[in-house]
Design a protein around this motif. Sequence first.
Motif, mmCIF file in Angstrom:
data_model
loop_
_atom_site.group_PDB
_atom_site.id
_atom_site.type_symbol
_atom_site.label_atom_id
_atom_site.label_comp_id
_atom_site.label_asym_id
_atom_site.label_seq_id
_atom_site.Cartn_x
_atom_site.Cartn_y
_atom_site.Cartn_z
ATOM 1 N N SER A 52 0.735 -1.535 -0.249
ATOM 2 C CA SER A 52 0.036 -0.164 -0.009
ATOM 3 C C SER A 52 0.696 1.101 -0.077
ATOM 4 N N LEU A 53 2.188 1.382 0.265
ATOM 5 C CA LEU A 53 2.955 1.899 0.889
ATOM 6 C C LEU A 53 3.207 1.867 -0.829
ATOM 7 N N LEU A 54 4.124 0.943 -1.251
ATOM 8 C CA LEU A 54 4.538 1.635 -2.963
ATOM 9 C C LEU A 54 3.770 2.042 -3.628
ATOM 10 N N ALA A 55 2.121 1.792 -3.516
ATOM 11 C CA ALA A 55 0.594 2.451 -4.401
ATOM 12 C C ALA A 55 0.214 3.920 -3.899
ATOM 13 N N LEU A 56 0.923 4.648 -2.994
ATOM 14 C CA LEU A 56 0.235 5.373 -2.984
ATOM 15 C C LEU A 56 1.397 6.610 -4.260
ATOM 16 N N ASP A 57 0.877 7.846 -4.224
ATOM 17 C CA ASP A 57 1.315 9.051 -5.190
ATOM 18 C C ASP A 57 2.421 9.531 -4.659
ATOM 19 N N GLN A 58 3.388 9.796 -5.596
ATOM 20 C CA GLN A 58 4.604 10.158 -5.713
ATOM 21 C C GLN A 58 4.658 11.254 -4.315
ATOM 22 N N PRO A 59 4.213 12.682 -4.282
ATOM 23 C CA PRO A 59 4.526 13.354 -3.358
ATOM 24 C C PRO A 59 3.959 12.042 -1.956
ATOM 25 N N ALA A 60 3.238 11.745 -1.414
ATOM 26 C CA ALA A 60 2.981 11.100 -0.773
ATOM 27 C C ALA A 60 4.016 9.959 -0.204
ATOM 28 N N ARG A 61 4.485 8.782 -1.186
ATOM 29 C CA ARG A 61 5.162 8.320 -0.754
ATOM 30 C C ARG A 61 7.161 8.921 -0.130
ATOM 31 N N ALA A 62 6.948 10.094 -0.701
ATOM 32 C CA ALA A 62 8.405 11.096 -0.716
ATOM 33 C C ALA A 62 7.783 12.021 1.107
ATOM 34 N N LEU A 63 6.486 12.054 1.227
ATOM 35 C CA LEU A 63 6.785 13.087 2.723
ATOM 36 C C LEU A 63 6.922 11.634 3.920
ATOM 37 N N VAL A 64 6.323 10.398 3.448
ATOM 38 C CA VAL A 64 6.800 9.306 4.398
ATOM 39 C C VAL A 64 8.137 8.739 4.486
ATOM 40 N N ALA A 65 9.169 9.302 3.479
ATOM 41 C CA ALA A 65 10.550 8.914 3.241
ATOM 42 C C ALA A 65 11.561 9.333 4.087
ATOM 43 N N ARG A 66 10.953 10.958 3.737
ATOM 44 C CA ARG A 66 11.170 12.438 5.039
ATOM 45 C C ARG A 66 11.098 12.339 6.458
ATOM 46 N N MET A 67 9.192 11.586 6.726
ATOM 47 C CA MET A 67 9.252 11.925 8.226
ATOM 48 C C MET A 67 10.042 10.778 9.159
ATOM 49 N N VAL A 68 10.418 9.292 8.041
ATOM 50 C CA VAL A 68 10.657 7.846 8.581
ATOM 51 C C VAL A 68 12.118 8.977 8.537
ATOM 52 N N MET A 69 13.395 9.630 8.203
ATOM 53 C CA MET A 69 14.274 10.018 8.298
ATOM 54 C C MET A 69 14.504 11.009 9.194
ATOM 55 N N ARG A 70 14.141 11.258 9.312
ATOM 56 C CA ARG A 70 14.193 11.884 10.895
ATOM 57 C C ARG A 70 13.490 11.370 12.077
#
Length: 568
Positions: A52-70
């Motif tokens: 389901s994560l990989l199926a999100l649109d690009q902005p949503a996936r990028a924001l998740v990646a940013r938060m995971v790294m914080r």
Amino acid sequence: MTPALTRHSAMPGTADLDNPLYYLENFETVVKWVREHHSDLLTSRETGLVDSLLALDQPARALVARMVMRTGDLFRLEKLNYPELGAPVVATAKALAHSGWVEDNPQLPLVEVFRLFTLAELRPGLAERISAAGLPTGAAKGLLKDTLIPLHPGSLPVHHWLPGLSSQVIRLNHMTLFDRLRLMFFGNLRQSWSDFVLVELGHQQYEQVPLSAESRAFDERDEVDRYLVMHRCRERLDEGEPPETVWQDVPPGNDNPWLEARRGRLLFELGKQAERGGNTDLALTAYQHSGHREARLRHLRLLERLKRHREAWTLAIAAGKESGVGSEEPGLERILSRLARKLGEAPPRPSPRPALTAFTIELDNPGGHPVEGLALQHLSEPHAPVAYVENTLINGLFGLLCWRALFAPVPGAFFHPFHTGPVDLHREDFVERRQALFDECLNTLISDNYKTRIRNTWHEKQGIASPFVIWPVLSEDLLNLALECIPARHLELMFRRLLDNLREHRSGFPDLIRFQPAHSDPDRRYEMIEVKGPGDRLQDHQTRWLEFCVSHGIPVSVCYVRWAGASE
């Protein structure tokens, strides 16, 4: 069933750092790799979440990646400023909340409120609580935190803690899943997402080792669970939780050598904290069950401090009879010497130790420069150049000669394409699993073939990450001088000692090497020199290397530096 990796499996590439979303591409490299090759270690719910994560649109996936790294899983929405997303952060966060990846009005403990907000923001919102606690309105943040958090242990939405403040806090859900994915990819939790996603992929070259179905960090889900439990135990110790309560959750031992080594490190740290806290019984138990290389000496010293001299003596005598004591030997000898005096025992005869060659030079140092550099300049001559090499030269020559053994596709040594070296490098069976390969490499030292192999590897692998080769230091000129001046017999002796204990013996080499290519004695065309400034002394691991070299006819010496004009 274990997912298979074949020679034809698509190897992920590294993202173009000119792409503003390169971090998303690297982040998804990890997620997709685990999804493809470790799915049998994930539950159906976890694989569903990944999909389901990989199926999100690009902005949503990028924001998740940013938060995971914080740090943490709570974020102030107005502080998430990422224009490269291509969509407003507020709208993107709302979409993530709708899909269950974000909680948009979480309840949070007061400790998180203090972490997320400034003192100027906290004082108005907490004014009533500050007054009720009898604190002055101008109290420092630390005092407010220490006083109010124990008085208000519950969790509330941020607008209840800080009424009137215009701020939204969101929580990223499923952080435990991201920890699990990171662990299965790296085989450890020491490497953070940001280390890998933001730096390593784009700035380093990696040896491409063929991967097989056995090329994974974990074979069973229970192993992943055990690692995560031990990691959390260590975090709890670091956060100040009493070792007595953490001890209750330390997993029992098992037959996985790698996880047992990690358990040993956890028990060693738990024992140290118990000892500092005065719980000597727990400390002794933890040290006794820890296989950490420093645990036995710590155990013996604690018994000695508790005046349990006879018990310590018996254990120390037994330890001294074991083979492979290595770095423990000097410490054991000191303990036995002290205990012998207290018990009236005859101290064990110390191991014979060769005399070290030493000389003293006097130097000026008005600029406060490093002593090694000054000694290098003083000792270097046109016919006898000196280089600062410390642990880089011999390790580098070893790494180049034995490259094919070090990067052999042994099961469990490499499990993704971005390793800087084999992950089992410091495990006890590392050499044993590659014995034939190391023998083949070292056998080239019988003839001059080793020089060709080392030079060819230096050219072919230039810049590729290695745990032994530091490329900026190992220049071609230094390499050629070393191969011209250091006899193959001496290299073999040092390489075999390295293989005896790669963890301990990779350090302790002398600081400098002086080359004398024209020397009439082929065994004396170089000399390794350890430099010691005023007040400095040899460390145990340095002494062991120096004594090894002396006992095998390898030219070494110690250079003691005295400052000009200094009183004796």
